[in-house]
Enzyme design. Structure first.
Site, short mmCIF file in Angstrom:
data_model
loop_
_atom_site.label_atom_id
_atom_site.label_comp_id
_atom_site.label_asym_id
_atom_site.label_seq_id
_atom_site.Cartn_x
_atom_site.Cartn_y
_atom_site.Cartn_z
N SER A 233 0.94 -1.34 0.07
CA SER A 233 -0.06 -0.09 -0.11
C SER A 233 0.78 1.26 0.25
O SER A 233 0.60 2.28 -0.85
CB SER A 233 -1.00 -0.04 1.22
OG SER A 233 -0.18 -0.42 2.24
N HIS A 263 -2.03 -8.80 1.88
CA HIS A 263 -1.65 -7.65 2.57
C HIS A 263 -2.92 -7.37 3.64
O HIS A 263 -3.07 -8.33 4.60
CB HIS A 263 -1.59 -6.53 1.50
CG HIS A 263 -0.86 -5.44 1.87
ND1 HIS A 263 -0.30 -5.28 3.10
CD2 HIS A 263 -0.83 -4.04 1.49
CE1 HIS A 263 0.22 -3.90 3.43
NE2 HIS A 263 -0.35 -3.47 2.14
N HIS A 309 5.84 -12.84 7.93
CA HIS A 309 5.94 -11.42 7.66
C HIS A 309 7.02 -11.43 6.77
O HIS A 309 8.12 -12.06 6.99
CB HIS A 309 6.14 -10.57 8.78
CG HIS A 309 5.64 -8.96 8.54
ND1 HIS A 309 6.64 -8.19 7.98
CD2 HIS A 309 4.61 -8.56 8.51
CE1 HIS A 309 6.06 -6.96 7.71
NE2 HIS A 309 4.73 -7.20 8.06
N ARG A 318 2.48 -4.94 17.24
CA ARG A 318 1.11 -4.41 17.15
C ARG A 318 0.13 -5.59 17.37
O ARG A 318 -0.73 -5.23 17.95
CB ARG A 318 0.93 -3.93 15.49
CG ARG A 318 1.86 -3.08 15.43
CD ARG A 318 1.65 -2.61 13.72
NE ARG A 318 2.35 -3.93 12.99
CZ ARG A 318 2.12 -4.06 11.67
NH1 ARG A 318 1.33 -3.03 10.81
NH2 ARG A 318 2.46 -4.87 11.02
N ASP A 364 -2.21 -8.87 11.99
CA ASP A 364 -3.80 -9.39 11.56
C ASP A 364 -4.21 -10.28 12.44
O ASP A 364 -5.34 -10.77 12.22
CB ASP A 364 -3.92 -9.68 10.03
CG ASP A 364 -3.59 -8.36 9.19
OD1 ASP A 364 -3.89 -7.38 9.54
OD2 ASP A 364 -3.06 -8.66 8.21
N1 HAX Z 1 1.62 -20.26 6.80
C1 HAX Z 1 2.18 -21.20 5.99
N2 HAX Z 1 3.39 -20.97 5.28
C2 HAX Z 1 3.80 -19.88 5.45
C3 HAX Z 1 3.35 -18.81 6.10
C4 HAX Z 1 2.20 -19.07 6.83
N3 HAX Z 1 1.55 -18.15 7.87
N4 HAX Z 1 4.26 -17.93 6.11
C5 HAX Z 1 4.80 -17.95 5.23
N5 HAX Z 1 4.77 -19.30 4.51
C6 HAX Z 1 5.63 -19.93 3.76
C7 HAX Z 1 5.51 -19.35 2.39
O1 HAX Z 1 4.14 -19.43 1.78
C8 HAX Z 1 6.72 -19.95 1.63
O2 HAX Z 1 6.24 -21.03 1.08
P1 HAX Z 1 6.74 -21.54 -0.56
O3 HAX Z 1 8.30 -21.55 -0.37
O4 HAX Z 1 6.28 -22.93 -0.64
O5 HAX Z 1 6.35 -20.10 -1.41
C9 HAX Z 1 7.64 -19.92 2.81
O6 HAX Z 1 6.99 -20.08 3.87
C10 HAX Z 1 8.75 -19.06 2.74
O7 HAX Z 1 7.81 -17.52 2.88
P2 HAX Z 1 8.44 -16.25 3.48
O8 HAX Z 1 9.81 -15.87 2.99
O9 HAX Z 1 8.58 -16.64 5.15
O10 HAX Z 1 7.32 -15.05 3.66
P3 HAX Z 1 7.09 -14.05 2.56
O11 HAX Z 1 7.96 -13.03 2.75
O12 HAX Z 1 7.04 -14.55 1.09
O13 HAX Z 1 5.41 -13.67 2.82
C11 HAX Z 1 3.61 -13.13 3.95
C12 HAX Z 1 4.94 -13.03 3.93
C13 HAX Z 1 2.84 -12.19 5.15
C14 HAX Z 1 2.91 -13.02 2.72
C15 HAX Z 1 3.31 -14.84 4.30
O14 HAX Z 1 3.94 -14.84 5.59
C16 HAX Z 1 1.91 -15.24 4.43
O15 HAX Z 1 1.14 -15.58 3.46
N6 HAX Z 1 1.14 -15.12 5.76
C17 HAX Z 1 -0.17 -15.37 5.94
C18 HAX Z 1 -1.02 -14.29 5.35
C19 HAX Z 1 -0.85 -12.89 6.26
O16 HAX Z 1 -0.71 -13.10 7.49
N7 HAX Z 1 -0.69 -11.88 5.58
C20 HAX Z 1 -0.68 -10.63 6.11
C21 HAX Z 1 0.66 -9.96 6.49
C22 HAX Z 1 0.58 -8.72 7.16
C23 HAX Z 1 0.22 -7.65 6.36
O17 HAX Z 1 0.76 -7.27 5.11
N8 HAX Z 1 -0.87 -6.92 6.60
O18 HAX Z 1 -1.39 -6.15 5.85
#
Ligand code: HAX
Length: 427
Positions: A233, A263, A309, A318, A364
């Protein structure tokens, strides 16, 4: 006592000078490199942006102008906006001025409601919010001044005007969307006696006999306000603004990014996860039940919402702030108890799985359970709350970007064949 504009006018020359001399003396210093994996991988970890409003050290979490967010939980969102912009918390008089200024701007043009009314009844509330903000573009003072040929060094002044107006209007629009979209009856007018958080709470119209929901709204608006500038964002708002598109264009675009499930939309997915658990186990699951459920969830290829994250490597402060609020005000609510239990069990499961770099809860993971507790059960609306808060940070960032003359964003892209050739060519 200087006004906010005067305060900024006094600070900006020093800031410009500081950046100018940094660039002159150290402009060629390398602060980051980009690997092939990063070029394909969302530029994770590449240091290619400057953000002075806030920082997120991976091991500490959000600092707003150097102050840990945990120390700001009892502040008003307006105070935090002042802090984001100026680097200082306002004293009593400056806060009084800012509150009065924002209250004067609490007017939403009638055409906004007409546009919203014309949208399909099942439009997503985020689409309604972003449409409403974009619809107000004709109000932009920045665009009018730009068209008249205002000098570049003064761009920040109408940008500040737009920022203040947007911040004053967005809660009214957001509350109106809640009532309209979910059949809650007529819009409730803004109450000029109330601060932003309490006013937003009363315009939403949920019962709040003890004023706890108003407290939650203030906290919510503070906690989500800013998180560096690399998140979707903020980076989108920054990029669109860098083309000198005004704040209405830029904010609407940035919030479109917040609407994505990885996000801002994650908050609604988190609560869904909690409610699914409650339904499945007909109450709060045992540790073992939750462990198994989490494994089954992961094994079916899904991510656990609210955990992990891109930057953080500790429990998000938070999340801690929401957890503390929940412990104080709704510790008997089974939904909140499930959130606490997930916090006990899921990080261990994610660590065992060994994929997520950050197994800890993000912002979140807990907020939805608190909203649900106070009767806001429309998940689709949760990201709108996040947006009202995030507007504070990205509006402040935009004013600063115009003040320091940030140029148009234009990184270089390469093709896959370029990369293939590059990696196979001997150094
Ligand atoms: N559950 C399961 N697997 C997860 C995970 C979770 N909560 N978080 C990360 N992973 C996995 C990823 O999918 C990735 O798998 P692949 O290698 O198979 O693709 C692996 O672990 C490595 O990911 P990462 O480097 O740790 O995480 P990223 O930086 O790529 O992504 C995310 C960060 C927040 C998108 C990710 O942790 C996620 O999808 N979390 C769940 C959704 C979520 O809570 N989003 C909100 C984030 C906060 C925010 O911005 N709010 O607005």
């Amino acid at each position: 006592m200087p006004t906010l504009e005067e305060k900024l006018a006094a600070q900006i020359p020093g800031l410009r000078e500081e950046i100018k001399s940094l660039l002159k003396e150290h402009g060629n210093k390398v602060i980051s490199e980009v690997t092939v994996a990063q070029a394909y991988g969302g530029m994770r970890g590449v240091k290619a942006l400057v953000c002075d409003t806030s920082a997120v050290p991976p091991e500490k979490g959000l600092l707003i102008r150097g102050i840990p967010v945990a120390e700001l939980v009892d502040r008003l969102p307006e105070e935090v906006f002042y802090l984001l912009l100026t680097g200082e918390l306002p004293d009593e008089e400056a806060l009084k001025d800012l509150l009065a200024d924002l209250k004067k701007r609490r007017k939403v043009p009638d055409y906004v409601w007409k546009v919203l009314n014309a949208m399909p009844k099942d439009s997503h509330p985020m689409c309604m919010l972003d449409t409403a903000i974009l619809t107000m573009e004709k109000e932009s003072v920045f665009r009018k001044k730009y068209d008249k040929g205002i000098p570049r060094e003064d761009y920040w002044i109408p940008a500040l005007e737009d920022a203040l107006s947007v911040i004053a209007r967005v809660p009214i629009v957001a509350a109106g969307i809640y009532r309209m979209r979910f059949g809650k009856g007529k819009r409730i007018p803004s109450n000029p006696k109330l601060d932003m958080g309490a006013d937003y709470a009363q315009m939403l119209g949920l019962k709040d006999p003890k004023g706890e929901f108003a407290k939650l709204m203030r906290l919510y608006l503070v906690l989500h306000s800013d998180h560096e500038s690399g998140n979707v964002s903020a980076a989108t708002t920054y990029t669109v603004g860098s083309a000198l598109s005004d704040l209405y264009y830029a904010l609407s675009a940035g919030l479109n990014g917040l609407a994505g499930p990885l996000h801002g939309l994650a908050n609604q997915e988190c609560l869904k996860f909690v409610l699914d658990l409650k339904k499945h186990f007909k109450g709060v699951p045992t540790d073992e039940q939750l462990r198994q459920f989490s494994w089954d969830w992961l094994n079916s290829g899904k991510v656990i919402p609210g955990y992990g994250h891109a930057v953080l490597r500790v429990t998000d402060p938070r999340f801690d702030a929401f957890l503390n609020f929940g412990k104080q005000y709704c510790s008997n609510d089974p939904i909140f108890q499930i959130v606490e239990k997930i916090f006990d069990i899921v990080p261990k499961v994610l660590m065992e799985q060994g994929k997520a770099k950050d197994p800890w809860p993000n912002v979140d993971a807990g907020s939805g359970s608190l909203l649900y507790h106070y009767g806001m059960k429309e998940f689709d609306y949760y990201t709108v709350l996040f947006s009202v808060s995030r507007s504070l940070g990205v509006c402040a960032q935009t004013v600063i970007a115009r003040a320091i003359g940030s140029p148009i964003v234009r990184p270089k892209s390469v093709t896959t064949s370029w990369i293939k050739k590059f990696v196979t060519t001997p150094a």
